[in-house]
Structure formats: C-alpha cells, structure tokens
Design a protein around this motif. Sequence first.
Motif, short mmCIF file in Angstrom:
data_model
loop_
_atom_site.label_atom_id
_atom_site.label_comp_id
_atom_site.label_asym_id
_atom_site.label_seq_id
_atom_site.Cartn_x
_atom_site.Cartn_y
_atom_site.Cartn_z
N ILE A 49 0.84 -1.20 0.00
CA ILE A 49 0.00 0.00 0.00
C ILE A 49 0.87 1.25 0.00
N VAL A 58 -6.49 2.72 2.93
CA VAL A 58 -6.54 3.53 1.71
C VAL A 58 -7.48 4.72 1.90
N LYS A 59 -8.61 4.50 2.56
CA LYS A 59 -9.56 5.59 2.80
C LYS A 59 -8.91 6.69 3.64
N ARG A 89 2.38 2.82 -3.21
CA ARG A 89 1.49 3.46 -4.19
C ARG A 89 1.49 4.99 -4.08
N TYR A 90 2.01 5.52 -2.97
CA TYR A 90 1.88 6.95 -2.69
C TYR A 90 3.25 7.58 -2.47
N GLU A 129 -7.18 -3.19 4.27
CA GLU A 129 -6.70 -2.36 3.17
C GLU A 129 -7.64 -1.20 2.85
N LYS A 169 -6.27 8.56 1.42
CA LYS A 169 -6.89 9.44 0.42
C LYS A 169 -7.52 10.68 1.07
#
Length: 198
Positions: free
Chosen positions: A143, A182-183, A146-147, A178, A186
Amino acid sequence: MAKPQSAKSQVKKEAKQKAQQERAETEKAKRRQGLGGRIGLYAAIAAVLLVGGYWGYGKMTEKVSWTSVAILPSPHVPLGMPHPPYNSDPPTSGPHAPGLAQWGIHAEPVPKEMQVHNLEDGGVAINYSCQDCPDLVKRLTAIAERYDRIILAPYTDMDRKIALTAWGSIDKFDEFDEARIVKFIKAHIGIDHHGAGG
C-alpha cells in the motif's frame, strides 16, 4: 358585378385569416418547444443539483474510522531536545524537527519529531508494532509504495498493531484492513498544514 368582387374579397379575407391562424399556431408551437427546452434544461440542472447534494450529504455524514486530535503548538525543536508531551501516540501534531524523515519504507522506527514534520507537510504515517510479522509488513509495504508522501515504519511500545496518522488525525486497529488504510490515506495525503499551528 359587385357579387364576384365580394366573393373574391371574401376569399382573400379567409386566406388572410387562415395565414394569420397558421402563423399563430406556428408561434404557439415555437413557444411550446422553447418552454419544453427550458423545462428540460431546468430538469437537468435540478437532477445535477440533487445528485451533487446527495453526494455531498453522503460525504458529510460518512462514517470514518479515525479520530480527530487537537492541534498542538508546533514549533521546530532540535532532535533530542526535551519538549512538551504529545497528545496522541503516535503523535499527530506538536513540536517537530526542522528536517523531514525520508519518505517511504523504513526498517527502523522514525523519531517522532521527524515524523510529525512529515505529517505537517501533508504526509501520512503508517506505523506497526508487532514481532515477527513479515506478512503484515509486506501488505503494508504494497500500500505504502502506491503513494509519494507516506512513511511506513515500525513503532515501539504502541498499544495497537497498526496506527495511521496524519496532521490532527489518528486511526489505530489490530487487523489489516486495506480499504480502511486507503480511505485514511486518500482523505489526508497531500494537504499542507503550515500555518495550522506550525
């Protein structure tokens, strides 16, 4: 002889009336068409507003798993210098080092004062506290990669297995989730907080 002229005049008069009637009908049809177009436009605008309002209401009332934490005064302090305690663990604001920790994956804990500065710069920290948990670290790494503005690091003596922190927000839990991670990312990543206590 006057009769034929009168009949001719009558025919002209009827033709004129018929032409006026047709023009009036054409004008009515145009007005109806224009009205129909305006009604269609208004209906489309109303639908967009309704959908937008529904979406906005959903966002405002959406349940979130994280907690807001009061923003502390956030001066720069040299690394290792004593300072007032943080109001969350891991910290979400407060005194922080002048420099940033390197973004990305860390095998060793990141000093709290450095991590806080990264949060102020719009970063999100993912901390984990577990012994011999390579599967969890692998999933968290997938995870984090990705950022751009993420710190993933172990955190000693944490009361839960996973903690997510951003400026003024924290979420702590024990089972890998996950969607939850992710929430959180974001919702918080990329928001610069200089001037909000720092």
